[in-house]
Motif scaffolding. Structure first.
Motif, PDB file in Angstrom:
ATOM      1  N   PHE A  37       0.854  -1.178   0.000  1.00 12.72           N
ATOM      2  CA  PHE A  37       0.000   0.000   0.000  1.00 12.72           C
ATOM      3  C   PHE A  37       0.891   1.228   0.000  1.00 12.72           C
ATOM      4  CE2 PHE A  37      -4.234  -1.770   0.904  1.00 12.72           C
ATOM      5  CZ  PHE A  37      -3.889  -3.075   1.199  1.00 12.72           C
ATOM      6  N   ARG A  38       0.306   2.367  -0.313  1.00 12.97           N
ATOM      7  CA  ARG A  38       1.088   3.599  -0.262  1.00 12.97           C
ATOM      8  C   ARG A  38       0.211   4.747   0.222  1.00 12.97           C
ATOM      9  NH1 ARG A  38       2.003   4.651  -6.781  1.00 12.97           N
ATOM     10  NH2 ARG A  38      -0.172   5.179  -7.301  1.00 12.97           N
ATOM     11  N   GLN A  39       0.888   5.741   0.793  1.00  8.50           N
ATOM     12  CA  GLN A  39       0.191   6.933   1.270  1.00  8.50           C
ATOM     13  C   GLN A  39       0.985   8.150   0.847  1.00  8.50           C
ATOM     14  OE1 GLN A  39      -0.803   6.886   5.438  1.00  8.50           O
ATOM     15  NE2 GLN A  39      -2.283   8.537   5.189  1.00  8.50           N
ATOM     16  N   GLY A  40       0.422   8.896  -0.100  1.00  8.55           N
ATOM     17  CA  GLY A  40       1.052  10.105  -0.581  1.00  8.55           C
ATOM     18  C   GLY A  40       0.745  11.290   0.316  1.00  8.55           C
ATOM     19  N   PRO A  41       1.442  12.402   0.124  1.00 16.11           N
ATOM     20  CA  PRO A  41       1.229  13.598   0.941  1.00 16.11           C
ATOM     21  C   PRO A  41      -0.226  14.063   0.881  1.00 16.11           C
ATOM     22  CG  PRO A  41       3.181  13.831  -0.437  1.00 16.11           C
ATOM     23  CD  PRO A  41       2.476  12.598  -0.897  1.00 16.11           C
ATOM     24  N   GLY A  42      -0.853  14.168   2.041  1.00  9.99           N
ATOM     25  CA  GLY A  42      -2.224  14.639   2.088  1.00  9.99           C
ATOM     26  C   GLY A  42      -3.262  13.664   1.564  1.00  9.99           C
ATOM     27  N   LYS A  43      -2.860  12.429   1.350  1.00  9.45           N
ATOM     28  CA  LYS A  43      -3.786  11.439   0.796  1.00  9.45           C
ATOM     29  C   LYS A  43      -4.012  10.291   1.777  1.00  9.45           C
ATOM     30  CE  LYS A  43      -2.331  12.260  -3.986  1.00  9.45           C
ATOM     31  NZ  LYS A  43      -1.813  11.620  -5.228  1.00  9.45           N
ATOM     32  N   GLU A  44      -5.064   9.526   1.516  1.00  9.73           N
ATOM     33  CA  GLU A  44      -5.308   8.337   2.312  1.00  9.73           C
ATOM     34  C   GLU A  44      -4.440   7.189   1.799  1.00  9.73           C
ATOM     35  OE1 GLU A  44      -9.978   9.160   3.550  1.00  9.73           O
ATOM     36  OE2 GLU A  44      -9.456   7.442   2.314  1.00  9.73           O
ATOM     37  N   ARG A  45      -4.239   6.222   2.669  1.00  9.81           N
ATOM     38  CA  ARG A  45      -3.481   5.042   2.265  1.00  9.81           C
ATOM     39  C   ARG A  45      -4.281   4.260   1.223  1.00  9.81           C
ATOM     40  NH1 ARG A  45      -0.471   1.752   6.943  1.00  9.81           N
ATOM     41  NH2 ARG A  45      -0.105   3.942   7.449  1.00  9.81           N
ATOM     42  N   GLU A  46      -3.601   3.819   0.169  1.00 13.32           N
ATOM     43  CA  GLU A  46      -4.288   3.149  -0.925  1.00 13.32           C
ATOM     44  C   GLU A  46      -3.591   1.867  -1.331  1.00 13.32           C
ATOM     45  OE1 GLU A  46      -4.287   5.834  -4.257  1.00 13.32           O
ATOM     46  OE2 GLU A  46      -2.126   5.634  -4.581  1.00 13.32           O
ATOM     47  N   PHE A  47      -4.378   0.975  -1.889  1.00 10.88           N
ATOM     48  CA  PHE A  47      -3.879  -0.308  -2.357  1.00 10.88           C
ATOM     49  C   PHE A  47      -2.998  -0.122  -3.580  1.00 10.88           C
ATOM     50  CE2 PHE A  47      -3.861  -4.712  -3.416  1.00 10.88           C
ATOM     51  CZ  PHE A  47      -4.058  -4.803  -4.779  1.00 10.88           C
ATOM     52  N   VAL A  48      -1.901  -0.875  -3.633  1.00 13.67           N
ATOM     53  CA  VAL A  48      -1.005  -0.859  -4.784  1.00 13.67           C
ATOM     54  C   VAL A  48      -0.990  -2.229  -5.466  1.00 13.67           C
ATOM     55  CG1 VAL A  48       1.367  -0.577  -5.571  1.00 13.67           C
ATOM     56  CG2 VAL A  48       0.452   0.942  -3.791  1.00 13.67           C
ATOM     57  N   ALA A  49      -0.657  -3.262  -4.692  1.00 12.38           N
ATOM     58  CA  ALA A  49      -0.530  -4.603  -5.271  1.00 12.38           C
ATOM     59  C   ALA A  49      -0.660  -5.645  -4.178  1.00 12.38           C
ATOM     60  CB  ALA A  49       0.811  -4.755  -5.981  1.00 12.38           C
ATOM     61  N   ALA A  50      -1.012  -6.864  -4.580  1.00 12.70           N
ATOM     62  CA  ALA A  50      -1.102  -7.969  -3.630  1.00 12.70           C
ATOM     63  C   ALA A  50      -0.677  -9.257  -4.303  1.00 12.70           C
ATOM     64  CB  ALA A  50      -2.531  -8.111  -3.092  1.00 12.70           C
ATOM     65  N   ILE A  51      -0.235 -10.208  -3.478  1.00 10.71           N
ATOM     66  CA  ILE A  51       0.174 -11.510  -3.985  1.00 10.71           C
ATOM     67  C   ILE A  51      -0.328 -12.576  -3.026  1.00 10.71           C
ATOM     68  CG2 ILE A  51       2.443 -11.380  -2.851  1.00 10.71           C
ATOM     69  CD1 ILE A  51       3.569 -12.813  -5.379  1.00 10.71           C
ATOM     70  N   SER A  52      -0.818 -13.672  -3.564  1.00 12.18           N
ATOM     71  CA  SER A  52      -1.349 -14.747  -2.731  1.00 12.18           C
ATOM     72  C   SER A  52      -0.223 -15.481  -2.009  1.00 12.18           C
ATOM     73  CB  SER A  52      -2.138 -15.728  -3.600  1.00 12.18           C
ATOM     74  OG  SER A  52      -1.294 -16.320  -4.572  1.00 12.18           O
ATOM     75  N   GLY A  53      -0.600 -16.292  -1.043  1.00 11.42           N
ATOM     76  CA  GLY A  53       0.378 -17.007  -0.238  1.00 11.42           C
ATOM     77  C   GLY A  53       1.325 -17.873  -1.055  1.00 11.42           C
ATOM     78  N   SER A  54       0.782 -18.508  -2.078  1.00 11.02           N
ATOM     79  CA  SER A  54       1.601 -19.367  -2.939  1.00 11.02           C
ATOM     80  C   SER A  54       2.391 -18.587  -3.970  1.00 11.02           C
ATOM     81  CB  SER A  54       0.699 -20.360  -3.670  1.00 11.02           C
ATOM     82  OG  SER A  54      -0.167 -19.664  -4.551  1.00 11.02           O
ATOM     83  N   GLY A  55       1.989 -17.345  -4.190  1.00 11.62           N
ATOM     84  CA  GLY A  55       2.631 -16.532  -5.210  1.00 11.62           C
ATOM     85  C   GLY A  55       2.025 -16.689  -6.593  1.00 11.62           C
ATOM     86  N   VAL A  56       1.027 -17.551  -6.717  1.00 16.01           N
ATOM     87  CA  VAL A  56       0.439 -17.817  -8.030  1.00 16.01           C
ATOM     88  C   VAL A  56      -0.419 -16.659  -8.515  1.00 16.01           C
ATOM     89  CG1 VAL A  56      -1.213 -19.280  -9.253  1.00 16.01           C
ATOM     90  CG2 VAL A  56       0.516 -20.316  -7.755  1.00 16.01           C
ATOM     91  N   SER A  57      -1.140 -16.029  -7.592  1.00 13.52           N
ATOM     92  CA  SER A  57      -2.055 -14.945  -7.968  1.00 13.52           C
ATOM     93  C   SER A  57      -1.508 -13.588  -7.564  1.00 13.52           C
ATOM     94  CB  SER A  57      -3.414 -15.150  -7.310  1.00 13.52           C
ATOM     95  OG  SER A  57      -3.990 -16.375  -7.698  1.00 13.52           O
ATOM     96  N   THR A  58      -1.681 -12.613  -8.450  1.00 14.30           N
ATOM     97  CA  THR A  58      -1.296 -11.239  -8.155  1.00 14.30           C
ATOM     98  C   THR A  58      -2.409 -10.296  -8.594  1.00 14.30           C
ATOM     99  OG1 THR A  58      -0.165 -11.012 -10.291  1.00 14.30           O
ATOM    100  CG2 THR A  58       1.186 -11.666  -8.404  1.00 14.30           C
TER     101      THR A  58
END
Length: 125
Positions: A37-58
């Motif tokens: 996740f990321r939070q820019g200046p003056g912004k709310e925290r936002e989703f960037v990327a995710a990966i499953s436990g096995s690494g198969v799904s992103t």
């Protein structure tokens, strides 16, 4: 309990690249969905990327699709975010997070159980 420590942030010119790393503690790392996740200046925290436990799904937010790549090495308890073609609007504190709930909740901040302290990424124009 899982502890997360991010590294790899810094100052880069627009068009440049950075690779963020997240080191995780714990013996059940492979059971966690991991997110960036990321939070820019003056912004709310936002989703960037995710990966499953096995690494198969992103999964990626549309704003970074094609430029960022998330990966993991369960043998080393590591998650990575490779970032290319960086833009000034990518400037933010980047956080690594872990959740046990499951893949369906990968974009929901409140469903993540553990968070790192973040690493600053600054992209100059």
């Amino acid at each position: 309990q899982v502890q997360l420590v991010e590294s790899g942030g810094g100052l880069v010119q627009a068009g440049g690249s950075l690779r963020l790393s997240c080191a995780a503690s714990g013996r059940t790392f492979g059971m966690y969905t991991m997110g960036w996740f990321r939070q820019g200046p003056g912004k709310e925290r936002e989703f960037v990327a995710a990966i499953s436990g096995s690494g198969v799904s992103t999964d990626y937010d549309d704003s970074v699709k094609g430029r960022f790549t998330i990966s993991r090495d369960n043998a080393k308890n590591m998650v990575y975010l490779q970032m290319i073609s960086l833009k000034p609007e990518d400037t933010a504190v980047y956080y690594c997070a872990a959740q046990r709930v499951g893949w369906s909740t990968r974009r929901y901040i409140n469903d993540y159980d553990y968070w790192g302290r973040g690493t600053q990424v600054t992209v100059s124009s």
